[in-house]
Write an enzyme that holds these catalytic residues in place. Sequence first.
Site, mmCIF file in Angstrom:
data_model
loop_
_atom_site.group_PDB
_atom_site.id
_atom_site.type_symbol
_atom_site.label_atom_id
_atom_site.label_comp_id
_atom_site.label_asym_id
_atom_site.label_seq_id
_atom_site.Cartn_x
_atom_site.Cartn_y
_atom_site.Cartn_z
ATOM 1 N N ARG A 16 0.814 -1.223 0.000
ATOM 2 C CA ARG A 16 0.000 0.000 0.000
ATOM 3 C C ARG A 16 0.847 1.272 0.000
ATOM 4 O O ARG A 16 0.343 2.362 -0.185
ATOM 5 C CB ARG A 16 -0.949 -0.033 1.214
ATOM 6 C CG ARG A 16 -2.033 -1.079 1.089
ATOM 7 C CD ARG A 16 -2.657 -1.432 2.434
ATOM 8 N NE ARG A 16 -1.823 -2.361 3.211
ATOM 9 C CZ ARG A 16 -2.161 -2.861 4.401
ATOM 10 N NH1 ARG A 16 -3.298 -2.509 4.965
ATOM 11 N NH2 ARG A 16 -1.352 -3.695 5.033
ATOM 12 N N LYS A 23 8.927 -1.118 2.782
ATOM 13 C CA LYS A 23 8.292 -0.197 3.741
ATOM 14 C C LYS A 23 9.193 0.099 4.930
ATOM 15 O O LYS A 23 9.330 1.254 5.342
ATOM 16 C CB LYS A 23 6.966 -0.813 4.203
ATOM 17 C CG LYS A 23 6.275 -0.069 5.293
ATOM 18 C CD LYS A 23 4.839 -0.511 5.460
ATOM 19 C CE LYS A 23 4.693 -1.746 6.303
ATOM 20 N NZ LYS A 23 3.262 -2.087 6.512
ATOM 21 N N GLY A 84 2.151 -13.960 5.252
ATOM 22 C CA GLY A 84 1.330 -13.424 6.339
ATOM 23 C C GLY A 84 2.108 -13.302 7.639
ATOM 24 O O GLY A 84 3.205 -13.840 7.792
ATOM 25 N N GLY A 150 -7.209 -4.686 12.353
ATOM 26 C CA GLY A 150 -7.942 -5.828 12.887
ATOM 27 C C GLY A 150 -8.752 -5.354 14.091
ATOM 28 O O GLY A 150 -8.283 -4.538 14.871
ATOM 29 N N ASN A 238 0.961 1.858 6.906
ATOM 30 C CA ASN A 238 0.642 1.031 5.732
ATOM 31 C C ASN A 238 0.648 1.846 4.451
ATOM 32 O O ASN A 238 0.855 1.310 3.371
ATOM 33 C CB ASN A 238 -0.725 0.374 5.895
ATOM 34 C CG ASN A 238 -0.740 -0.631 7.041
ATOM 35 O OD1 ASN A 238 0.275 -1.253 7.337
ATOM 36 N ND2 ASN A 238 -1.872 -0.773 7.688
ATOM 37 N N TYR A 377 35.276 30.532 -3.841
ATOM 38 C CA TYR A 377 35.291 29.076 -3.837
ATOM 39 C C TYR A 377 36.658 28.587 -3.374
ATOM 40 O O TYR A 377 37.688 28.904 -3.993
ATOM 41 C CB TYR A 377 35.002 28.511 -5.242
ATOM 42 C CG TYR A 377 35.214 27.013 -5.282
ATOM 43 C CD1 TYR A 377 34.433 26.178 -4.499
ATOM 44 C CD2 TYR A 377 36.220 26.443 -6.054
ATOM 45 C CE1 TYR A 377 34.639 24.800 -4.488
ATOM 46 C CE2 TYR A 377 36.430 25.064 -6.054
ATOM 47 C CZ TYR A 377 35.640 24.252 -5.264
ATOM 48 O OH TYR A 377 35.844 22.902 -5.248
ATOM 49 N N ASN A 397 40.972 24.076 -8.564
ATOM 50 C CA ASN A 397 41.495 22.825 -8.013
ATOM 51 C C ASN A 397 41.343 21.649 -8.974
ATOM 52 O O ASN A 397 41.786 20.559 -8.668
ATOM 53 C CB ASN A 397 40.809 22.486 -6.688
ATOM 54 C CG ASN A 397 39.306 22.354 -6.847
ATOM 55 O OD1 ASN A 397 38.709 23.034 -7.686
ATOM 56 N ND2 ASN A 397 38.701 21.505 -6.057
ATOM 57 N N ALA A 434 45.413 41.829 -5.716
ATOM 58 C CA ALA A 434 44.049 41.627 -6.208
ATOM 59 C C ALA A 434 44.077 41.338 -7.699
ATOM 60 O O ALA A 434 44.912 41.870 -8.431
ATOM 61 C CB ALA A 434 43.224 42.871 -5.918
HETATM 62 C C1 UD1 Z 1 -1.671 -6.096 11.110
HETATM 63 C C2 UD1 Z 1 -2.639 -7.003 11.898
HETATM 64 C C3 UD1 Z 1 -3.872 -6.187 12.292
HETATM 65 C C4 UD1 Z 1 -3.439 -4.956 13.091
HETATM 66 C C5 UD1 Z 1 -2.388 -4.136 12.340
HETATM 67 C C6 UD1 Z 1 -1.835 -3.086 13.251
HETATM 68 C C7 UD1 Z 1 -2.396 -9.277 11.080
HETATM 69 C C8 UD1 Z 1 -2.975 -10.350 10.229
HETATM 70 N N1 UD1 Z 1 -3.040 -8.111 11.098
HETATM 71 O O1 UD1 Z 1 -2.325 -5.710 9.920
HETATM 72 O O2 UD1 Z 1 -4.748 -6.969 13.078
HETATM 73 O O3 UD1 Z 1 -4.587 -4.165 13.384
HETATM 74 O O4 UD1 Z 1 -1.298 -4.970 11.905
HETATM 75 O O5 UD1 Z 1 -0.973 -2.223 12.555
HETATM 76 O O6 UD1 Z 1 -1.395 -9.482 11.729
HETATM 77 N N2 UD1 Z 1 4.882 -8.892 7.793
HETATM 78 C C9 UD1 Z 1 5.813 -9.888 7.610
HETATM 79 N N3 UD1 Z 1 5.541 -10.900 6.754
HETATM 80 C C10 UD1 Z 1 4.360 -11.010 6.090
HETATM 81 C C11 UD1 Z 1 3.396 -9.985 6.296
HETATM 82 C C12 UD1 Z 1 3.684 -8.956 7.150
HETATM 83 O O7 UD1 Z 1 6.893 -9.844 8.200
HETATM 84 O O8 UD1 Z 1 4.177 -11.982 5.351
HETATM 85 C C13 UD1 Z 1 5.207 -7.770 8.692
HETATM 86 C C14 UD1 Z 1 5.233 -6.431 8.002
HETATM 87 O O9 UD1 Z 1 6.532 -6.126 7.544
HETATM 88 C C15 UD1 Z 1 4.768 -5.492 9.104
HETATM 89 C C16 UD1 Z 1 3.915 -6.355 9.990
HETATM 90 O O10 UD1 Z 1 4.195 -7.681 9.668
HETATM 91 O O11 UD1 Z 1 5.846 -4.980 9.857
HETATM 92 C C17 UD1 Z 1 2.428 -6.084 9.797
HETATM 93 O O12 UD1 Z 1 2.098 -6.324 8.445
HETATM 94 P P1 UD1 Z 1 1.039 -5.435 7.687
HETATM 95 O O13 UD1 Z 1 0.882 -5.964 6.331
HETATM 96 O O14 UD1 Z 1 1.334 -4.011 7.864
HETATM 97 O O15 UD1 Z 1 -0.268 -5.822 8.522
HETATM 98 P P2 UD1 Z 1 -1.577 -4.940 8.715
HETATM 99 O O16 UD1 Z 1 -2.443 -5.071 7.535
HETATM 100 O O17 UD1 Z 1 -1.194 -3.569 9.118
HETATM 101 MG MG MG Z 2 0.603 -2.554 9.114
#
Ligand code: UD1
Ligand code: MG
Length: 491
Positions: A16, A23, A84, A150, A238, A377, A397, A434
């Site tokens: 996003r 990010k 995830g 969430g 995000n 300069y 220079n 000068a």
């Molecule tokens: C997540 C939470 C949500 C919460 C929000 C708060 C989940 C499923 N959702 O959503 O409930 O309200 O954060 O900000 O956890 N990341 C990984 N690997 C992945 C996906 C994400 O390391 O495969 C890391 C990202 O780099 C980030 C963090 O996890 O630092 C959160 O990921 P992001 O995609 O921002 O989750 P949200 O949609 O914000």
């Molecule tokens: Mg997030």
Amino acid sequence: MKKFSAIVIAAGRGKRMRSKTAKVLHPVAGRPLIWYMVSLAGRVADARVVVVIGHQAERVRAYLEQSKTEFEPFDIALQPEQLGTGHAVQQAKAALMPNGKAASKHCLIVNADTPLLRRTTVKRLLARHEREKATLTLLSTDLSDPRGYGRVVRGNAGRVVKVVEEPDATRVERAIHEVNVGTYVVETSFLFRALARVHAQNAQGEYYLTDIVGLAVAEGRRVAGLKTADSSECVGVNTREHLAFVEQAMRQRIRTRWLEKGITLLDPRTTFIDDMVTVGTDTVLYPGVTLEGQTKIGADCVIRSHSRVTNSVVGQAVTIQDSSLVDSAIIEDRAMVGPFAHVRPGSMLRKQSKVGNFVELKNTELGAGSKSNHLTYLGDTFVGKRVNIGAGTITCNYDGYRKERTMIEDEAFIGSGAQLIAPVRVGKGAVVGAGSTISQDVPGEALALSRSPQVTREEWAVRRRAYYSEKSATAPKSTPSARGRKKGSKG
Ligand code: UD1
Ligand code: MG
């Protein structure tokens, strides 16, 4: 057994953000986003810290390794595919359960994208977890606009039942304003057992970390919550809009920090101070000043409007006048810079030296008490003590292939408009006339001049005036009709 390990999940792509850059590498107040949570994790955990990286892993790893002295020791785990947040946490298992045994009783888990989260809040969360003897404790907050987060679903007596992601939420669940911050404390043994049971059958086809909340409840385990009143510290970055919000909030915190330490900011809103910068007491920063990178400013300095100091060390009682740029330089006590000066990398202004209007210095040392006040300069130059550099002096220079050095020894005097063709040396106490172009070394105490002798013709201007007035008397006058004629038409 140690109490708390920490996992920072930072592998996500950050779709996003619509950026080429991962990010977690986007800067907030001069530091990459990931710095804040890795730093916080290291300061609250008493056992291991694991940072999970994945998207642009090589770049993120390079940053972490090159900055590792800024953090408590940490391990890096790789999430090869971003499936995830639950899957991300699973990648920390090898580090946190070596030989199948938990390295610490509990794990703090944080998203890397919540840089405003305060250490005190996380410490309160850890304390709540211990006091409640919970299997899982989660941080939440109430948001007037909970979109994108969430939602925390509570049941009887207000107990947490589960966290539901927005795309999976019912209409009733979407109306909930209490959101999941993405910060949890979980019993280590439960954590990895539960994650093994998380599946990806949901609207986003991802392994949600948040599902472990429902799993803990289903097993009849104790799930606790801490709701923080300051929702601004819970923002998860995000989008660019979130990034802008977080940037402003972080800048405001930094300003407050310096105001409390005795720095005057005449217009805090327009003063930008990076997180790593330090400023000495009684220094005054005018509107529009930016202090960046690894900059240190001493006490009693005055930095006037629209000046930027980046990666530089500035001593005490230094004055930087309006609209000056100081980059990767050292400025010693009571020196003066600007207005409109450009002090470039590798430059050093010794005590009480002065660089004035429209003067550019590059890789140049200006000795104590020396002055270069106007339109000059100086590149790859060493200037001794109490030297005067006249207006419009240029060190030549660069010959198109190589950079050469200029040496100007103590108490020399360089007349205005001189050009010093490097490599060249002007000896101690020597004078350069000068307008001279100096291509050979000048011995100490000598005068060097390279001007052609002046030619003066008495009454010459009178004769010229007469010549032109005679000419214009005989010249044909243009008429409006002649001027209006089209090209090619007959006269
Ligand atoms: C997540 C939470 C949500 C919460 C929000 C708060 C989940 C499923 N959702 O959503 O409930 O309200 O954060 O900000 O956890 N990341 C990984 N690997 C992945 C996906 C994400 O390391 O495969 C890391 C990202 O780099 C980030 C963090 O996890 O630092 C959160 O990921 P992001 O995609 O921002 O989750 P949200 O949609 O914000
Ligand atoms: Mg997030």
